[in-house]
Motif scaffolding. Sequence first.
Motif, PDB file in Angstrom:
ATOM      1  N   SER A  25       0.835  -1.196   0.000  1.00  0.00           N
ATOM      2  CA  SER A  25       0.000   0.000   0.000  1.00  0.00           C
ATOM      3  C   SER A  25       0.868   1.244   0.000  1.00  0.00           C
ATOM      4  O   SER A  25       2.071   1.187   0.236  1.00  0.00           O
ATOM      5  CB  SER A  25      -0.922   0.010   1.214  1.00  0.00           C
ATOM      6  OG  SER A  25      -0.156   0.058   2.395  1.00  0.00           O
ATOM      7  N   THR A  27       0.435   5.891   0.508  1.00  0.00           N
ATOM      8  CA  THR A  27      -0.366   7.088   0.696  1.00  0.00           C
ATOM      9  C   THR A  27       0.238   8.168  -0.175  1.00  0.00           C
ATOM     10  O   THR A  27       1.433   8.469  -0.057  1.00  0.00           O
ATOM     11  CB  THR A  27      -0.368   7.536   2.172  1.00  0.00           C
ATOM     12  OG1 THR A  27      -0.835   6.461   2.979  1.00  0.00           O
ATOM     13  CG2 THR A  27      -1.262   8.744   2.369  1.00  0.00           C
ATOM     14  N   ALA A  31      -3.726  13.648  -3.274  1.00  0.00           N
ATOM     15  CA  ALA A  31      -4.803  12.727  -3.647  1.00  0.00           C
ATOM     16  C   ALA A  31      -5.356  13.015  -5.043  1.00  0.00           C
ATOM     17  O   ALA A  31      -5.878  12.118  -5.695  1.00  0.00           O
ATOM     18  CB  ALA A  31      -5.929  12.781  -2.623  1.00  0.00           C
ATOM     19  N   SER A  36      -7.946   7.197 -11.511  1.00  0.00           N
ATOM     20  CA  SER A  36      -9.349   6.848 -11.285  1.00  0.00           C
ATOM     21  C   SER A  36      -9.633   5.384 -11.596  1.00  0.00           C
ATOM     22  O   SER A  36     -10.633   4.838 -11.144  1.00  0.00           O
ATOM     23  CB  SER A  36     -10.258   7.737 -12.134  1.00  0.00           C
ATOM     24  OG  SER A  36      -9.942   7.579 -13.504  1.00  0.00           O
ATOM     25  N   ARG A  37      -8.751   4.758 -12.353  1.00  0.00           N
ATOM     26  CA  ARG A  37      -8.919   3.340 -12.700  1.00  0.00           C
ATOM     27  C   ARG A  37      -7.706   2.551 -12.207  1.00  0.00           C
ATOM     28  O   ARG A  37      -6.634   3.131 -12.012  1.00  0.00           O
ATOM     29  CB  ARG A  37      -9.044   3.201 -14.215  1.00  0.00           C
ATOM     30  CG  ARG A  37     -10.304   3.862 -14.713  1.00  0.00           C
ATOM     31  CD  ARG A  37     -10.543   3.777 -16.201  1.00  0.00           C
ATOM     32  NE  ARG A  37      -9.657   2.934 -16.964  1.00  0.00           N
ATOM     33  CZ  ARG A  37      -9.453   3.074 -18.264  1.00  0.00           C
ATOM     34  NH1 ARG A  37     -10.061   4.027 -18.931  1.00  0.00           N
ATOM     35  NH2 ARG A  37      -8.647   2.260 -18.911  1.00  0.00           N
ATOM     36  N   SER A  47      -4.968   0.065  -7.028  1.00  0.00           N
ATOM     37  CA  SER A  47      -6.288   0.699  -6.998  1.00  0.00           C
ATOM     38  C   SER A  47      -6.263   1.743  -5.896  1.00  0.00           C
ATOM     39  O   SER A  47      -5.754   1.483  -4.804  1.00  0.00           O
ATOM     40  CB  SER A  47      -7.379  -0.324  -6.708  1.00  0.00           C
ATOM     41  OG  SER A  47      -7.425  -1.291  -7.731  1.00  0.00           O
ATOM     42  N   CYS A  48      -6.824   2.918  -6.185  1.00  0.00           N
ATOM     43  CA  CYS A  48      -6.773   4.021  -5.227  1.00  0.00           C
ATOM     44  C   CYS A  48      -8.170   4.494  -4.836  1.00  0.00           C
ATOM     45  O   CYS A  48      -9.088   4.491  -5.655  1.00  0.00           O
ATOM     46  CB  CYS A  48      -6.002   5.201  -5.820  1.00  0.00           C
ATOM     47  SG  CYS A  48      -4.297   4.806  -6.267  1.00  0.00           S
ATOM     48  N   GLU A  49      -8.279   4.888  -3.576  1.00  0.00           N
ATOM     49  CA  GLU A  49      -9.462   5.571  -3.041  1.00  0.00           C
ATOM     50  C   GLU A  49      -8.926   6.770  -2.287  1.00  0.00           C
ATOM     51  O   GLU A  49      -8.295   6.613  -1.250  1.00  0.00           O
ATOM     52  CB  GLU A  49     -10.249   4.661  -2.100  1.00  0.00           C
ATOM     53  CG  GLU A  49     -11.171   3.717  -2.804  1.00  0.00           C
ATOM     54  CD  GLU A  49     -12.115   3.029  -1.831  1.00  0.00           C
ATOM     55  OE1 GLU A  49     -12.540   3.671  -0.854  1.00  0.00           O
ATOM     56  OE2 GLU A  49     -12.414   1.859  -2.065  1.00  0.00           O
ATOM     57  N   GLY A  50      -9.164   7.946  -2.834  1.00  0.00           N
ATOM     58  CA  GLY A  50      -8.573   9.137  -2.241  1.00  0.00           C
ATOM     59  C   GLY A  50      -7.059   9.047  -2.367  1.00  0.00           C
ATOM     60  O   GLY A  50      -6.533   8.712  -3.418  1.00  0.00           O
ATOM     61  N   THR A  52      -5.188   6.969  -0.623  1.00  0.00           N
ATOM     62  CA  THR A  52      -4.733   5.630  -0.241  1.00  0.00           C
ATOM     63  C   THR A  52      -4.854   4.671  -1.413  1.00  0.00           C
ATOM     64  O   THR A  52      -5.923   4.540  -2.005  1.00  0.00           O
ATOM     65  CB  THR A  52      -5.550   5.097   0.950  1.00  0.00           C
ATOM     66  OG1 THR A  52      -5.430   6.021   2.035  1.00  0.00           O
ATOM     67  CG2 THR A  52      -5.052   3.732   1.387  1.00  0.00           C
ATOM     68  N   CYS A  53      -3.747   4.003  -1.727  1.00  0.00           N
ATOM     69  CA  CYS A  53      -3.733   3.029  -2.816  1.00  0.00           C
ATOM     70  C   CYS A  53      -3.240   1.692  -2.279  1.00  0.00           C
ATOM     71  O   CYS A  53      -2.362   1.646  -1.413  1.00  0.00           O
ATOM     72  CB  CYS A  53      -2.808   3.487  -3.946  1.00  0.00           C
ATOM     73  SG  CYS A  53      -3.205   5.106  -4.621  1.00  0.00           S
ATOM     74  N   THR A  54      -3.808   0.617  -2.785  1.00  0.00           N
ATOM     75  CA  THR A  54      -3.385  -0.728  -2.420  1.00  0.00           C
ATOM     76  C   THR A  54      -3.111  -1.507  -3.694  1.00  0.00           C
ATOM     77  O   THR A  54      -3.624  -1.179  -4.761  1.00  0.00           O
ATOM     78  CB  THR A  54      -4.447  -1.458  -1.589  1.00  0.00           C
ATOM     79  OG1 THR A  54      -5.664  -1.487  -2.325  1.00  0.00           O
ATOM     80  CG2 THR A  54      -4.671  -0.779  -0.247  1.00  0.00           C
TER      81      THR A  54
END
Length: 97
Positions: A25, A27, A31, A36-37, A47-50, A52-54
């Motif tokens: 992961s 940060t 952001a 977005s993909r 894959s990212c949300e805000g 944070t990416c994992t």
Amino acid sequence: MRALLLAAALFAAAPAVAQAPAATSLTLADAAKAPSRPTIIDGARWSCEGATCTASGGTEQPATRACRRVVAKFGAVTAFSYKGVQLSADDLAVCNA
């Protein structure tokens, strides 16, 4: 002898324990630069949300190299962990340079 056979039978009957892959992961410092993909980098699917990416998967490589490759695509990071290896503040400074 009987105890040995019993122990062997119990060992063979025990279910295999699957180990979960170590966490990968990061940060992002910004952001707004998060894709977005999902994005593939060196075989890892990020894959990212805000901020944070994992990721899952990925090639075997040092965490510092993986960090540099991700920073080249996503921008600076404030935290980075690759397959369970957490980068130190000094490593992050080099990665972001």
